[in-house]
Design an enzyme around this catalytic site. Structure first.
Site, PDB file in Angstrom:
ATOM      1  N   GLY A  23      20.957   2.373   2.369  1.00  0.00           N
ATOM      2  CA  GLY A  23      21.311   3.336   3.527  1.00  0.00           C
ATOM      3  C   GLY A  23      20.826   1.678   4.796  1.00  0.00           C
ATOM      4  O   GLY A  23      19.956   2.715   5.630  1.00  0.00           O
ATOM      5  N   ALA A  24      20.857   1.029   4.542  1.00  0.00           N
ATOM      6  CA  ALA A  24      20.134   0.121   5.505  1.00  0.00           C
ATOM      7  C   ALA A  24      21.365   0.169   6.701  1.00  0.00           C
ATOM      8  O   ALA A  24      21.219  -1.076   7.268  1.00  0.00           O
ATOM      9  CB  ALA A  24      21.043  -1.209   4.648  1.00  0.00           C
ATOM     10  N   ASN A  25      22.155   0.536   6.871  1.00  0.00           N
ATOM     11  CA  ASN A  25      23.128   1.125   7.780  1.00  0.00           C
ATOM     12  C   ASN A  25      22.429   0.971   9.781  1.00  0.00           C
ATOM     13  O   ASN A  25      22.772   1.388  10.297  1.00  0.00           O
ATOM     14  CB  ASN A  25      24.900   1.356   7.972  1.00  0.00           C
ATOM     15  CG  ASN A  25      24.185   3.559   7.629  1.00  0.00           C
ATOM     16  OD1 ASN A  25      23.627   3.311   6.367  1.00  0.00           O
ATOM     17  ND2 ASN A  25      23.761   4.141   7.920  1.00  0.00           N
ATOM     18  N   GLY A  27      17.811   3.077  11.290  1.00  0.00           N
ATOM     19  CA  GLY A  27      16.715   2.858  10.663  1.00  0.00           C
ATOM     20  C   GLY A  27      15.922   2.351   9.917  1.00  0.00           C
ATOM     21  O   GLY A  27      16.410   1.071  10.168  1.00  0.00           O
ATOM     22  N   GLY A  29      15.880   1.723   6.677  1.00  0.00           N
ATOM     23  CA  GLY A  29      16.671   0.298   5.887  1.00  0.00           C
ATOM     24  C   GLY A  29      17.477  -0.745   6.803  1.00  0.00           C
ATOM     25  O   GLY A  29      17.356  -1.628   6.335  1.00  0.00           O
ATOM     26  N   TYR A 176      11.373  18.665   1.452  1.00  0.00           N
ATOM     27  CA  TYR A 176      11.408  17.021   1.796  1.00  0.00           C
ATOM     28  C   TYR A 176       9.386  16.859   0.647  1.00  0.00           C
ATOM     29  O   TYR A 176      10.041  15.624   0.049  1.00  0.00           O
ATOM     30  CB  TYR A 176      11.352  17.052   2.708  1.00  0.00           C
ATOM     31  CG  TYR A 176      11.376  15.951   2.983  1.00  0.00           C
ATOM     32  CD1 TYR A 176      12.156  14.243   2.971  1.00  0.00           C
ATOM     33  CD2 TYR A 176      10.003  14.946   4.070  1.00  0.00           C
ATOM     34  CE1 TYR A 176      11.698  13.345   3.419  1.00  0.00           C
ATOM     35  CE2 TYR A 176       9.672  13.891   4.335  1.00  0.00           C
ATOM     36  CZ  TYR A 176      11.158  12.770   3.678  1.00  0.00           C
ATOM     37  OH  TYR A 176      10.466  10.974   4.377  1.00  0.00           O
TER      38      TYR A 176
END
Length: 309
Positions: A23-25, A27, A29, A176
């Site tokens: 998820g480094a694309n 936020g 990340g 969550y």
């Protein structure tokens, strides 16, 4: 005398270190990837969207032109995709695996490609399968680290092993918080098992406090939020911080030489909502060995992927 706030500039050079970040694309990340790339790490953006990953890589390279940043397609809500991505990622040594990606919330109950409740299936099972498949590579890389993204939300709900899928009275926030508690249980248990086996790989947990895109430094095309006006930023800034600051506990857990396996890193301020990254305390429920063992066994059964050394 006030101690200066910690910054990534205090990290040693990470040249020669390969870091995989889910998820480094966007936020947290994204910021983790940028900070580590700027210290010389080879960074792999493991994410679903090539378009978003390409934008993130371009943004990182605009600030670290000599950085080595690449993309591998990874959808944690699809175990077949996790298997394919793992084979590609395992082709080279992995010094740090950052299990960052996750589903934050969903008003209506959703499901992964494999039929699991979306948040549990993605946040817990997807990362469990990824870690298990990459474990041989991690173990063959001396002093490698696995950093899992926890959350202060783990404080608000106990783990219910009889209803991990939220079949009974589904509630988005409860699902969550339980998924994040599950992530932390497995991560701390993983470190216990690694130490018992006398292996050099370590497992740590980090959390971002209360972090918002609207309080982050500008990264056009990357952040999800809209710039807040001065009043809003001032009001929120009293108890929240940008995602750039929120990523710093993860960055320290991933690359600071002082960090050690089994630690929990988060903001140093009131109720761990914001502040300089430091070691913080997790609720006892996140370190319960009995619950962690049962959840671990369930994850192995549900994913069909054993996590063994």
């Amino acid at each position: 005398m006030t101690t200066p706030a910690w910054t990534p500039a205090r990290l040693p050079s990470l040249a020669g270190k390969r870091v995989v970040i889910t998820g480094a694309n966007a936020g947290l990340g994204y910021w983790t990837a940028e900070f580590l790339a700027r210290r010389g790490a080879t960074v792999v953006v493991a994410a679903r969207s090539e378009e978003k990953a390409t934008r993130a890589i371009a943004s990182i390279l605009s600030r670290a032109p000599r950085a080595d940043v690449s993309w591998v397609k990874l959808d944690l809500a699809d175990l077949a995709c996790v298997e394919t991505a793992s084979a590609e990622l395992a082709a080279e040594p992995i010094d740090v695996l950052v299990n960052n990606a996750g589903v934050l919330g969903a008003k209506n109950r959703g499901f992964t490609s494999d039929g699991f409740e979306l948040m549990f299936g993605t946040n817990v099972l997807g990362h469990f399968a990824l870690t298990a498949r990459l474990m041989p590579t991690l173990l063959s890389t001396e002093k490698s680290r696995i950093v899992s993204l926890g959350s202060i939300a783990h404080q608000f709900n106990e783990m219910d092993l009889t209803d991990v899928m939220g079949d009974q009275n589904y509630d988005s926030f409860r699902a969550y918080s339980r998924s994040k508690l599950g992530v932390m249980l497995i991560a701390f248990e993983l470190d216990r098992r690694l130490r018992a086996a006398k292996l050099s790989t370590e497992s740590l947990v980090a959390h971002p406090g209360f972090s918002l895109d609207g309080l982050s430094a500008a990264r056009p095309g990357i952040t999800n939020g809209r710039p807040s006006n001065t009043f809003t930023r001032t009001a929120l800034g009293a108890f929240a911080q940008g995602k750039d600051a929120g990523a710093l506990p993860t960055v320290r857990a991933a690359a600071d030489p002082v960090a050690r396996g089994g630690e929990y890193w988060g903001p140093s301020g009131w109720r761990q909502l914001k502040g300089s990254p430091t070691i913080v305390r997790a609720r006892n429920r996140a370190r319960d060995i009995h619950t962690a063992t049962e959840l671990w066994n369930m994850a192995e059964t549900m994913t069909g992927v054993p996590l063994r050394f």
